[in-house]
Structure formats: C-alpha cells, structure tokens
Design an enzyme around this catalytic site. Structure first.
Site, PDB file in Angstrom:
ATOM      1  N   ARG A  48       0.828  -1.213   0.000  1.00 55.53           N
ATOM      2  CA  ARG A  48       0.000   0.000   0.000  1.00 55.53           C
ATOM      3  C   ARG A  48       0.867   1.269   0.000  1.00 55.53           C
ATOM      4  NH1 ARG A  48      -2.063   1.827   4.518  1.00 55.53           N
ATOM      5  NH2 ARG A  48      -2.299  -0.237   5.440  1.00 55.53           N
ATOM      6  N   TYR A  99     -15.729  18.730 -14.137  1.00 51.06           N
ATOM      7  CA  TYR A  99     -16.160  17.337 -14.291  1.00 51.06           C
ATOM      8  C   TYR A  99     -17.206  17.003 -13.218  1.00 51.06           C
ATOM      9  CZ  TYR A  99     -15.848  12.271 -13.978  1.00 51.06           C
ATOM     10  OH  TYR A  99     -16.161  10.948 -13.920  1.00 51.06           O
ATOM     11  N   ASP A 170      -6.830  20.150 -13.489  1.00 45.92           N
ATOM     12  CA  ASP A 170      -7.208  18.856 -14.063  1.00 45.92           C
ATOM     13  C   ASP A 170      -6.844  18.917 -15.546  1.00 45.92           C
ATOM     14  OD1 ASP A 170      -8.503  16.687 -15.250  1.00 45.92           O
ATOM     15  OD2 ASP A 170     -10.143  16.697 -13.794  1.00 45.92           O
ATOM     16  N   LYS A 195      -8.316   8.003 -19.086  1.00 46.43           N
ATOM     17  CA  LYS A 195      -8.699   8.562 -20.380  1.00 46.43           C
ATOM     18  C   LYS A 195      -7.520   8.473 -21.355  1.00 46.43           C
ATOM     19  CE  LYS A 195     -12.531   9.443 -18.136  1.00 46.43           C
ATOM     20  NZ  LYS A 195     -12.850  10.713 -17.496  1.00 46.43           N
TER      21      LYS A 195
HETATM   22  C1  PLP Z   1     -13.072  10.970 -16.162  1.00 42.09           C
HETATM   23  C2  PLP Z   1     -12.597  12.242 -15.566  1.00 42.09           C
HETATM   24  C3  PLP Z   1     -12.246  12.291 -14.206  1.00 42.09           C
HETATM   25  C4  PLP Z   1     -12.412  11.113 -13.268  1.00 42.09           C
HETATM   26  O1  PLP Z   1     -11.568  10.033 -13.562  1.00 42.09           O
HETATM   27  P1  PLP Z   1     -11.933   8.526 -13.105  1.00 42.09           P
HETATM   28  O2  PLP Z   1     -10.728   7.740 -13.475  1.00 42.09           O
HETATM   29  O3  PLP Z   1     -13.188   8.147 -13.828  1.00 42.09           O
HETATM   30  O4  PLP Z   1     -12.149   8.562 -11.627  1.00 42.09           O
HETATM   31  C5  PLP Z   1     -11.753  13.494 -13.722  1.00 42.09           C
HETATM   32  N1  PLP Z   1     -11.626  14.587 -14.514  1.00 42.09           N
HETATM   33  C6  PLP Z   1     -11.962  14.568 -15.817  1.00 42.09           C
HETATM   34  C7  PLP Z   1     -11.810  15.798 -16.631  1.00 42.09           C
HETATM   35  C8  PLP Z   1     -12.467  13.397 -16.380  1.00 42.09           C
HETATM   36  O5  PLP Z   1     -12.824  13.399 -17.683  1.00 42.09           O
END
Ligand code: PLP
Length: 353
Positions: A48, A99, A170, A195
C-alpha cells in the site's frame, strides 16, 4: 550520441522515461511486479506504500508533466487527495462546469462543512482571481468537460499565488502533449489516467503531479492512509499506453479538426464547441431527441461514457442527472479516436441525416 545538455522532446520522453537502463538481458520495459509485501529494511516495505510498477509509471508521467508523480486508483481518488490538502473550512474556488465527479465531491464536502466553495466561470480570469482572495485552493479544469471552456492558466496562477492560494489543474483533456500546467506555475496537476494516458479503455487510474516535494509527500501520505492505490497491473497497462500518447493525441486532434470543419457546415448542428486543440468535440443539436437519435444512429462510433480511447465514442451528457443544467440538453460529446477520419465522418453524417 544525443547531446546530453539538450532536453529530449516530449514524444521521446514518453518512450524513454521509466524504463530500465538498456543492457544485456535487461528487459526493455519494467516488468509487472505483483506483491503485497516486500522483505523488510528496504525502500518498499508494503504494497500500500510502494510498488515498482507504479514507480515506473510515475517516473514517466512525472517526466512528461514536469514534477513528482503520485498514482492513484482512479481520477476521482487523485482529485480527492488534492482536495484533502484544503484545511477544514477552507475556501476552494472551482469552475461551475468542472467534471461532474469533481462537482459532486465538492458539494459533498461543502454540505458537511469540510470546505467552502466559490463556483466560478473559468473563462473569466478576473472573476477567478477575485474569488481566490482568502482561498486555500483554486481548482482549474481546462478545457472543461464537456463544455470545452478554456481557462487562462498563467493569469489565474499569478493572481491565485498573489492571494496565497494553491492552484491545481485537471489536465485530463489536454494531456501533457498539448498543455503542461507546471510550466505556467501550477502547484498540482491532476489526471484521469483512465482517459488519454491509458488510452485503450481498459483501465481505471489517476495521478497527481507536483513540482513541490512537500506537496508530493502530503499527497503520498494521503494515498497510503486512504488506500486508494492503483493495481500494479493497471499501472503496467497505463505505462504501455503512455508510450504512444504523443502519436495518439496528434492523430485524434488532426481527425477532430477535420470533423469540426464538416460539422460546422452541417445544417442539423446548432453549435460546435471545440477549443482548437485536442480530440474532444461537443456538438449541440436542437434538443435531447435529436441528440439521442445521433447517439442511437451511429454504427462505427460507440455510445459510451468516458473518452480518450483508441475507439471513437459519443454521449449525450445530460442523460446524467448530475450534469450541470447549464449544459444544453442536445449536447453530444464526441471523443475522436484513431479510426480513419473519413469513416468517422461518414458514420456521423448518416446518423445526422
Ligand atoms: C473521467 C474524468 C475524471 C475522473 O476520472 P476517473 O478515473 O473516472 O475517476 C476526472 N476529470 C476529468 C476531466 C475526467 O474526464
């Protein structure tokens, strides 16, 4: 021989970072290490706290964004770790069109009195900087998901720092190929590795990158104690995906730009939202029914949430109750993949007809 004084280009670093020094019998890429624990008295100790496969991924993404990388089980886990840097009752400035998961988490923290939130129009740098007075953290997302609004990152960073606030960005949509917030002074960069970085719609992972060692230590401690650690297998897949990040993003962007030109000339489309770069395009159709007809009418594109994979996907975002009411009912977010752009256009055109 490469000139050691000249920094390598990003697409080269995406290949070389986080791999072992080449040598006889050395595997070219770091192997997958599955371990819940390690022999005592070393650096790792327990699964962990540390894992060599995470470390390889973290070295690579850190080299692309310009800082120390800490990987997480998902993008939301990474976002949660950054929000936990805010002291109890502290003020967070956040884009109204962040988001949905970010908005929901901030509302949850707000409701229990853990933080206060000032919601802003992220395209208005003066409004964001004004709200940053007395804030602990300015949260940016640029481009936003799915409104595709842009923030003036350098201007907000200057203003927020003058007000004593940290700035987190982000960077999921732009990826370090198209935008590196640390170069503009951001304190923290957050990714849904799920993504573009993973890029093949087969893993969930998140990451925080920071040039600040103290912030890196605090985020790492949060990961260890909260336990939202990535699976080593997913870190292995994510690094494998990241090797091709630059070519994938360039191809998706080139196809997106071609599709935007065609969509803008289509009579059935009310508005095309595209920030000029990247592989995500939002098209606004007259209403929810027209948008649903597009989503159900495609054959090559896949109706699915998420984005940034090799395959093209689309989604009417307001089908989610949590999506902001200011996002049009007829907005369909397109994630342009790596199929031939003429095939992608032909499929969209027949579904729009
Ligand atoms: C999908 C997404 C997230 C969250 O990511 P997960 O891996 O689904 O938890 C955060 N910010 C943006 C801009 C996203 O498109």
């Amino acid at each position: 021989m490469a000139d050691a004084s000249r920094p390598l280009h990003l697409s080269t670093r995406a290949i070389t970072a986080g791999r072992p020094a080449p040598g006889p019998d050395v595997p070219l890429n770091p192997p997958l290490v599955l371990a819940s624990t390690y022999g005592s008295f070393g650096e790792m100790e327990y699964g962990r706290y540390a894992n060599p496969t995470w470390s390889a991924f973290e070295e690579a993404l850190g080299a692309l964004e310009g800082g120390r990388c800490v990987s997480f089980a998902s993008g939301m886990a990474a976002i949660g770790a950054v929000l936990d840097l805010v002291p109890v009752g502290g003020l967070v400035v956040a884009p109204r069109h962040s988001y949905t998961g970010t908005v929901m988490r901030l509302r949850q923290l707000e409701e229990r009195g853990a933080v206060r939130v000032a919601w802003v129009d992220v395209t208005d740098a003066r409004q964001v900087v004004h709200a940053a007075e007395g804030a602990a953290l300015v949260w940016l997302e640029s481009p936003t998901n799915p409104a595709l609004e842009l923030a003036d990152v350098p201007a907000v960073v200057r203003g927020a720092h003058a007000a004593g606030a940290l700035v987190a960005v982000d960077n999921t949509f732009a990826t370090p190929v198209l935008q590196r917030p640390v170069e503009h002074g951001a304190d923290l960069v957050v990714h849904a590795v799920t993504k573009y970085l993973g890029g093949h719609s087969d893993l969930l992972m998140g990451a925080v990158v920071t040039p600040d060692e103290d912030l890196a230590a605090r985020v790492t401690a949060q990961r260890s104690l909260h336990g939202a650690v990535p699976s080593p297998f997913e870190a292995f897949l994510a690094l494998r995906g990241m090797r091709t990040l630059a070519v994938r993003v360039e191809r998706a962007q080139a196809s997106a730009q071609r599709l935007v030109r065609r969509l803008e000339g289509h009579a059935g489309v009310v508005e095309v939202r595209y920030p000029g770069f990247g592989g995500i395009v939002s098209v606004v159709l007259p209403d929810a029914a027209a948008a649903d007809a597009l989503v159900h009418g495609v054959r090559l594109w896949i109706a699915a949430t998420s984005l940034g994979g090799v395959e093209s996907t689309l989604e009417r975002r307001r089908r989610w109750a949590a999506e902001a009411p200011t996002i049009p009912e007829g907005l369909v977010r397109l994630s342009v993949g790596l199929e031939d752009p003429d095939d992608l256009w032909a499929d969209l055109a027949q579904a729009l007809a």
